[in-house]
Scaffold this motif. Structure first.
Motif, PDB file in Angstrom:
ATOM      1  N   MET A   1       0.848  -1.191   0.000  1.00 17.06           N
ATOM      2  CA  MET A   1       0.000   0.000   0.000  1.00 17.06           C
ATOM      3  C   MET A   1       0.887   1.246   0.000  1.00 17.06           C
ATOM      4  SD  MET A   1      -3.086   1.008   2.599  1.00 17.06           S
ATOM      5  CE  MET A   1      -1.970   1.179   3.978  1.00 17.06           C
ATOM      6  N   TYR A   2       0.443   2.277  -0.717  1.00 21.10           N
ATOM      7  CA  TYR A   2       1.270   3.470  -0.894  1.00 21.10           C
ATOM      8  C   TYR A   2       1.434   4.252   0.406  1.00 21.10           C
ATOM      9  CZ  TYR A   2       2.753   8.110  -2.341  1.00 21.10           C
ATOM     10  OH  TYR A   2       3.435   9.281  -2.460  1.00 21.10           O
ATOM     11  N   TYR A   3       0.338   4.430   1.157  1.00 20.73           N
ATOM     12  CA  TYR A   3       0.392   5.289   2.333  1.00 20.73           C
ATOM     13  C   TYR A   3       0.970   4.546   3.527  1.00 20.73           C
ATOM     14  CZ  TYR A   3      -2.354   8.484  -0.419  1.00 20.73           C
ATOM     15  OH  TYR A   3      -2.770   9.329  -1.416  1.00 20.73           O
ATOM     16  N   LYS A   4       1.904   5.213   4.203  1.00 21.05           N
ATOM     17  CA  LYS A   4       2.512   4.644   5.413  1.00 21.05           C
ATOM     18  C   LYS A   4       1.702   4.993   6.656  1.00 21.05           C
ATOM     19  CE  LYS A   4       6.032   3.233   2.963  1.00 21.05           C
ATOM     20  NZ  LYS A   4       6.141   1.806   2.586  1.00 21.05           N
ATOM     21  N   TRP A   5       0.954   6.093   6.560  1.00 21.53           N
ATOM     22  CA  TRP A   5       0.138   6.553   7.672  1.00 21.53           C
ATOM     23  C   TRP A   5      -1.275   6.867   7.172  1.00 21.53           C
ATOM     24  CZ3 TRP A   5       0.898   7.161  12.873  1.00 21.53           C
ATOM     25  CH2 TRP A   5       2.204   7.040  13.355  1.00 21.53           C
ATOM     26  N   ILE A   6      -2.283   6.473   7.942  1.00 21.71           N
ATOM     27  CA  ILE A   6      -3.663   6.874   7.705  1.00 21.71           C
ATOM     28  C   ILE A   6      -4.146   7.575   8.975  1.00 21.71           C
ATOM     29  CG2 ILE A   6      -5.952   6.207   6.922  1.00 21.71           C
ATOM     30  CD1 ILE A   6      -3.869   5.225   5.008  1.00 21.71           C
ATOM     31  N   ILE A 104     -10.237  -1.148   9.885  1.00 25.52           N
ATOM     32  CA  ILE A 104      -9.125  -1.004  10.834  1.00 25.52           C
ATOM     33  C   ILE A 104      -8.385  -2.323  10.993  1.00 25.52           C
ATOM     34  CG2 ILE A 104      -8.514  -0.422  13.201  1.00 25.52           C
ATOM     35  CD1 ILE A 104      -9.493   1.890  11.240  1.00 25.52           C
ATOM     36  N   ASP A 105      -9.116  -3.421  11.072  1.00 25.75           N
ATOM     37  CA  ASP A 105      -8.457  -4.735  11.178  1.00 25.75           C
ATOM     38  C   ASP A 105      -7.585  -5.000   9.951  1.00 25.75           C
ATOM     39  OD1 ASP A 105      -9.655  -5.192  13.598  1.00 25.75           O
ATOM     40  OD2 ASP A 105     -11.206  -6.536  12.828  1.00 25.75           O
ATOM     41  N   ALA A 106      -8.081  -4.639   8.763  1.00 27.25           N
ATOM     42  CA  ALA A 106      -7.342  -4.898   7.529  1.00 27.25           C
ATOM     43  C   ALA A 106      -6.113  -4.007   7.402  1.00 27.25           C
ATOM     44  CB  ALA A 106      -8.261  -4.710   6.321  1.00 27.25           C
ATOM     45  N   LEU A 107      -6.203  -2.774   7.907  1.00 26.56           N
ATOM     46  CA  LEU A 107      -5.075  -1.848   7.800  1.00 26.56           C
ATOM     47  C   LEU A 107      -3.991  -2.106   8.839  1.00 26.56           C
ATOM     48  CD1 LEU A 107      -6.934   1.542   7.175  1.00 26.56           C
ATOM     49  CD2 LEU A 107      -5.490   0.304   5.548  1.00 26.56           C
ATOM     50  N   THR A 108      -4.386  -2.703   9.954  1.00 20.47           N
ATOM     51  CA  THR A 108      -3.418  -2.940  11.031  1.00 20.47           C
ATOM     52  C   THR A 108      -2.283  -3.830  10.532  1.00 20.47           C
ATOM     53  OG1 THR A 108      -5.130  -2.713  12.716  1.00 20.47           O
ATOM     54  CG2 THR A 108      -3.112  -3.862  13.363  1.00 20.47           C
ATOM     55  N   LEU A 218     -13.692   2.925   0.932  1.00 20.85           N
ATOM     56  CA  LEU A 218     -12.316   3.287   1.309  1.00 20.85           C
ATOM     57  C   LEU A 218     -11.460   2.032   1.450  1.00 20.85           C
ATOM     58  CD1 LEU A 218     -10.228   5.394   2.199  1.00 20.85           C
ATOM     59  CD2 LEU A 218     -11.116   5.164   4.539  1.00 20.85           C
ATOM     60  N   HIS A 219     -12.036   1.000   2.022  1.00 26.13           N
ATOM     61  CA  HIS A 219     -11.352  -0.290   2.160  1.00 26.13           C
ATOM     62  C   HIS A 219     -10.862  -0.791   0.803  1.00 26.13           C
ATOM     63  CE1 HIS A 219     -11.435  -4.396   4.465  1.00 26.13           C
ATOM     64  NE2 HIS A 219     -10.457  -4.361   3.585  1.00 26.13           N
TER      65      HIS A 219
END
Length: 224
Positions: A1-6, A104-108, A218-219
């Motif tokens: 994923m491109y973003y390091k921070w959300i 949130i679970d998927a991004l963690t 967004l997911h």
């Protein structure tokens, strides 16, 4: 994923915020049947106060006092007591928005997650604990504690300092308010995503990098 921070806003971005339900619950504890006309009057006072707060013209304490001053006088209690009871009621009815937990679970583990909110400490911390989201977000930046509110660039700078100053193009700010979240994020040099479930037109002079209608969308945007 491109973003390091959300970075996420909280109210109406991660969490359902039903002020009318919270006020009805709170006022019931004082023996008041709080109706729609009461809510309309409350909003006529509350909404300009939030604009003044976000513009830096009043403090969080002044906002919380002034919005309940009339009711406090009528019920012979302090505005502070009413405000605290309201925040407790809102914590009691808190619920994540559809898709929030899955997102949130998927991004963690794939990105670092934080929150920047203009909401008040008494509600934000309790709500994160009750929804088991607290450990997912660091930093948790609350305007009441910082003394600055979105869209002031200073609150974003404060968050970036806590984050270790990552490259700004690697930080995505997600929020439902085009002025405080999106314009604020843009002015801080961040990428932005407007959560716009009602499909409202983009306000003039504000150009989010992305626009989504739901957290499910967004997911898919971030992880598919």
């Amino acid at each position: 994923m491109y973003y390091k921070w959300i970075l996420f806003d909280a109210d109406d971005t991660l969490f359902h915020f039903d002020a009318f339900a919270g006020l009805r619950r709170m006022f019931a504890g004082f023996g008041v049947d709080f109706g729609e006309q009461d809510f309309a009057h409350y909003q006529s006072l509350n909404q300009p106060l939030w604009v003044a707060y976000q513009d830096g013209d009043i403090t969080a304490e002044q906002l919380q006092h002034q919005r309940f001053a009339g009711w406090a006088q009528r019920l012979a209690v302090s505005p502070r007591e009413l405000n605290s009871a309201f925040l407790t009621a809102m914590a009691d009815i808190c619920a994540p928005l559809p898709g929030a937990r899955e997102l949130i679970d998927a991004l963690t583990g794939k990105a670092q997650l934080g929150i920047i909110t203009n909401g008040f400490t008494e509600l934000q911390q309790v709500r994160l604990e009750r929804t088991a989201f607290r450990d997912a977000f660091s930093p948790l930046v609350i305007s009441e504690q910082v003394g600055l509110a979105k869209p002031d660039p200073g609150i974003f700078e404060h968050a970036l300092e806590l984050m270790g100053r990552p490259p700004r193009e690697q930080v995505l700010m997600v929020g439902d308010n085009p002025h405080s979240d999106i314009l604020g994020g843009l002015n801080a040099g961040l990428h932005t995503c407007w959560l716009n479930p009602a499909g409202k037109p983009v306000p003039e002079g504000i150009s989010p990098h992305y626009q989504v209608g739901s957290l499910h969308e967004l997911h898919r945007l971030l992880l598919c």
